[in-house]
Design an enzyme around this catalytic site. Structure first.
Site, short mmCIF file in Angstrom:
data_model
loop_
_atom_site.label_atom_id
_atom_site.label_comp_id
_atom_site.label_asym_id
_atom_site.label_seq_id
_atom_site.Cartn_x
_atom_site.Cartn_y
_atom_site.Cartn_z
N THR A 1 45.32 -21.98 36.12
CA THR A 1 46.27 -23.09 36.18
C THR A 1 47.66 -22.55 36.48
O THR A 1 47.91 -21.36 36.34
CB THR A 1 46.33 -23.86 34.85
N ASP B 1 50.86 -28.47 35.25
CA ASP B 1 52.14 -29.04 34.81
C ASP B 1 53.18 -28.79 35.90
O ASP B 1 52.96 -27.98 36.79
CB ASP B 1 52.58 -28.43 33.47
N ILE C 1 40.69 -17.88 39.20
CA ILE C 1 40.82 -19.33 39.18
C ILE C 1 41.58 -19.69 37.91
O ILE C 1 41.18 -19.30 36.81
CB ILE C 1 39.44 -20.05 39.24
N HIS D 1 36.16 -1.85 27.65
CA HIS D 1 36.31 -3.30 27.54
C HIS D 1 35.14 -4.10 28.10
O HIS D 1 35.09 -5.32 27.93
CB HIS D 1 37.60 -3.74 28.25
N ARG E 1 35.41 -7.99 22.76
CA ARG E 1 36.65 -8.75 22.50
C ARG E 1 36.51 -10.24 22.85
O ARG E 1 37.51 -10.91 23.14
CB ARG E 1 37.83 -8.17 23.29
N MET F 1 50.47 -16.31 35.64
CA MET F 1 50.76 -15.06 34.93
C MET F 1 49.84 -13.87 35.24
O MET F 1 49.83 -12.90 34.50
CB MET F 1 50.75 -15.33 33.42
N ARG G 1 35.89 -20.73 29.68
CA ARG G 1 35.73 -21.35 31.00
C ARG G 1 34.68 -20.57 31.82
O ARG G 1 33.93 -21.15 32.60
CB ARG G 1 37.08 -21.40 31.72
N1 HPA Z 1 54.01 -20.90 33.31
C1 HPA Z 1 53.17 -19.88 33.43
N2 HPA Z 1 51.89 -20.02 33.59
C2 HPA Z 1 51.40 -21.27 33.64
C3 HPA Z 1 52.22 -22.36 33.51
C4 HPA Z 1 53.59 -22.17 33.36
O1 HPA Z 1 54.37 -23.11 33.24
N3 HPA Z 1 51.44 -23.47 33.57
C5 HPA Z 1 50.19 -23.05 33.74
N4 HPA Z 1 50.15 -21.72 33.78
#
Ligand code: HPA
Length: 236
Positions: A94, A208, A92, A8, A47, A184, A28
């Site tokens: 979200t 969020d 890094i 990979h 990939r 995740m 990113r």
């Molecule tokens: N769930 C999982 N991973 C995320 C989320 C979420 O709501 N928002 C940003 N990454």
């Protein structure tokens, strides 16, 4: 020049630094290389999972995408550690906030990683191992965030392997247990790092809130992410 490669990652002799920043999105990684690193050279295109090595404030640092989910970051982090000798792996990304006091754009440092995935089963632990970040990286990141005046929370995060969960109450008990946010990738990253005796940290920006339903816009996210990258780059 090293000819090391994996299924990979094919760097064609380009060096990978001991410290690697790991955003989920390979574009990113490209953005960070183009806007923050000096003399950045691309070391991977397999990939489309772009990786670059350059320097930041005179220190060698690499940045590479991981894709989404424990399986994907599990592959890349394993190869970076075991084939390319990477010692500091800094995710890094979200996350979705799980607590009312956590606001959009706040930064979260994953001191511990909990999960609903079966990633840990491979180690045959006769119980449940607590996955923790490197204290050294955590402390440095916390101090940098404080210095920047960036709101920061430190605690347990949930690494979920499901984004679209059929069970609409799936977060309820994690919320009750004080887990700060859901993302995740942290469990596979921490597990691979701990098993190999190297350092890992997850730095997240809240994109969020699963409590209030608020969401960020793509434009607003860019500025917020810039702050997180600055925190991460200073760990090199
Ligand atoms: N769930 C999982 N991973 C995320 C989320 C979420 O709501 N928002 C940003 N990454």
């Amino acid at each position: 020049m090293s000819n090391k490669q994996t299924p990979h990652i094919k760097p064609n002799g380009v060096e990978i630094a001991e410290t690697v920043l790991l955003p989920g999105d390979p574009l990113r990684a490209k953005f960070i290389a183009e806007n923050f690193l000096e003399d950045a050279v691309c070391f991977n295109e397999v990939r489309g999972m772009l990786g670059y090595t350059g320097t930041y404030k005179g220190k060698k640092v690499s940045v590479m995408g991981t894709g989404m989910g424990p399986a994907s970051i599990g592959i890349y982090s394993y190869e970076l550690i075991h084939v390319f000798g990477v010692k500091n792996l800094i995710r890094i990304g979200t996350c979705g906030a799980l607590q009312k006091n956590i606001k959009l754009y706040d930064v979260i440092l994953g001191m511990g990683s909990s999960t609903n995935s079966n990633y840990m089963h491979q180690y045959n632990i006769p119980g449940e191992l607590s996955l923790t970040a490197s204290f050294d990286l955590l402390l440095k990141a916390y101090n940098k965030a404080q210095e920047m005046g960036q709101p920061v929370h430190v605690g347990n995060i949930l690494c979920s392997e499901i984004f679209y969960n059929a069970d609409k109450n799936a977060m309820e008990n994690w919320i009750k247990m004080g887990v700060l946010a859901v993302e995740m990738e942290s469990t596979a990253l921490y597990a691979n790092a701990i098993a190999a005796g190297v350092n890992a940290l997850t730095i997240l920006t809240v994109s969020d809130s699963l409590v209030t339903g608020e969401e960020t816009t793509p434009e607003e996210r860019q500025t917020a992410f810039t702050k997180m990258m600055e925190i991460a780059l200073n760990l090199a």
